[in-house]
Design an enzyme around this catalytic site. Structure first.
Site: not given
Length: 317
Positions: A73, A157, A231-233, A257, A262, A284, A286-287
């Protein structure tokens, strides 16, 4: 038509890539280093990227490029202005994580609110036998029912998280944008959300305006020592300030997350929290439910097919 996927390894290998309904060559690279980008996209008509950055300078070599299909996204890895100047369309993925991210969010909330990982580790280390009774009470356990959930980000979300919260008897509060209190009665001022919430969860994009949205001053406003979930950025929360706040008891726990780096390097603030029972860091993912990743991949190749067929979709620029 040549399609180059720069980082296929960022999508689960169990995921099936859709067959495109036109003649093409699909070149898959598991990973692409920054120094390799210009060469690999030089003769591409379509470039797929998830996390590999495409700068304006690298795009100069791609004289045939017509479409950048982002397998996510967020499109911050692509120089949008450079693409627009060159007439290159950029597409992204939308609304694919409507179940997986909210479920992961609540997995972190449940684990922290009920001290699941702390109790699991204690049992594994023999604490139950040491206690010698049918249970022990080393860590706090709190219900979700009746608690206030502050939600920063009111997109699909955030709305899905609110629906789950209501089903659990929680009170969701949608925050206004920081510095704005003119968004109407459905929103609670940002500062009030910080003060009133038992749990705060982030579901907003990372922009210049939201970078370090939660910093030392915001932690000082958190009167109820909430859980903080991200859990976003990475970058929405000042990670050094989080480490200090957690150690000082300004928050009762944190579940993340994402991180600014990273994977986090050795000197990353999260490494100070490895042994804290009230801190959970997941990589990372969650998605990344099987269903969501397949949906993302299907949408990615549908975006390419739609573009080639003359009906671009999910266009960013």
């Amino acid at each position: 038509m040549k399609i180059v996927f720069l980082d296929r390894s960022t999508i689960s290998p169990q995921t099936t890539l859709k067959t495109l309904p036109f003649s093409h060559e699909l070149v898959l690279h598991d990973e692409t280093a920054d120094a390799q980008v210009a060469e690999r996209i030089a003769d591409a008509d379509v470039v797929i990227t998830n996390k590999v950055k495409l700068s304006g300078q690298q795009l100069e070599s791609a004289t045939k490029l017509k479409l950048v299909a982002v397998a996510a996204t967020g499109t911050d890895v692509v120089d949008i202005k450079a693409c627009a100047a060159r007439g290159v369309v950029v597409s992204n993925i939308r609304n694919y994580a409507v179940h997986t991210v909210p479920e992961h969010t609540f997995s972190l909330i449940f684990a922290l609110r009920r001290s699941l990982t702390a109790y699991h580790d204690a049992v594994r280390k023999g604490r139950w036998q040491e206690a010698g009774t049918f249970c022990f009470f080393d860590y706090p356990i709190k219900d979700l029912h009746g608690s206030v959930l502050g939600i920063i980000g009111d997109g699909v979300l955030g709305q899905s998280v609110a629906a789950l919260a209501r089903a659990l008897g929680m009170q969701p509060l949608f925050s206004t944008y920081k510095g704005r209190n003119d968004m109407g009665p459905l929103y609670t001022p940002f500062e009030d959300v910080l003060r009133r919430s038992d749990i705060i969860t982030l579901h907003c994009p990372l922009t210049p305006q939201t970078r370090n949205l939660i910093d030392a001053a915001e932690f000082d406003m958190m009167e109820k020592r909430p859980l903080l979930i991200n859990t976003a950025r990475g970058g929405l929360v000042n990670e050094s300030a989080l480490a200090n706040a957690l150690k000082a008891g300004k928050v009762s726990g944190a579940g993340f997350d994402v991180a600014t780096q990273e994977p986090p390097g050795e000197d990353h603030p999260f490494n100070q929290l490895k042994d804290e029972p009230n801190f959970i860091l997941t990589p990372h993912v969650a998605w990344a439910s099987d269903e969501a990743v397949q949906g993302l991949t299907d949408q990615l190749f549908d975006n390419i097919a739609a573009f080639v067929q003359g009906s671009p979709r999910n266009v960013v620029v």
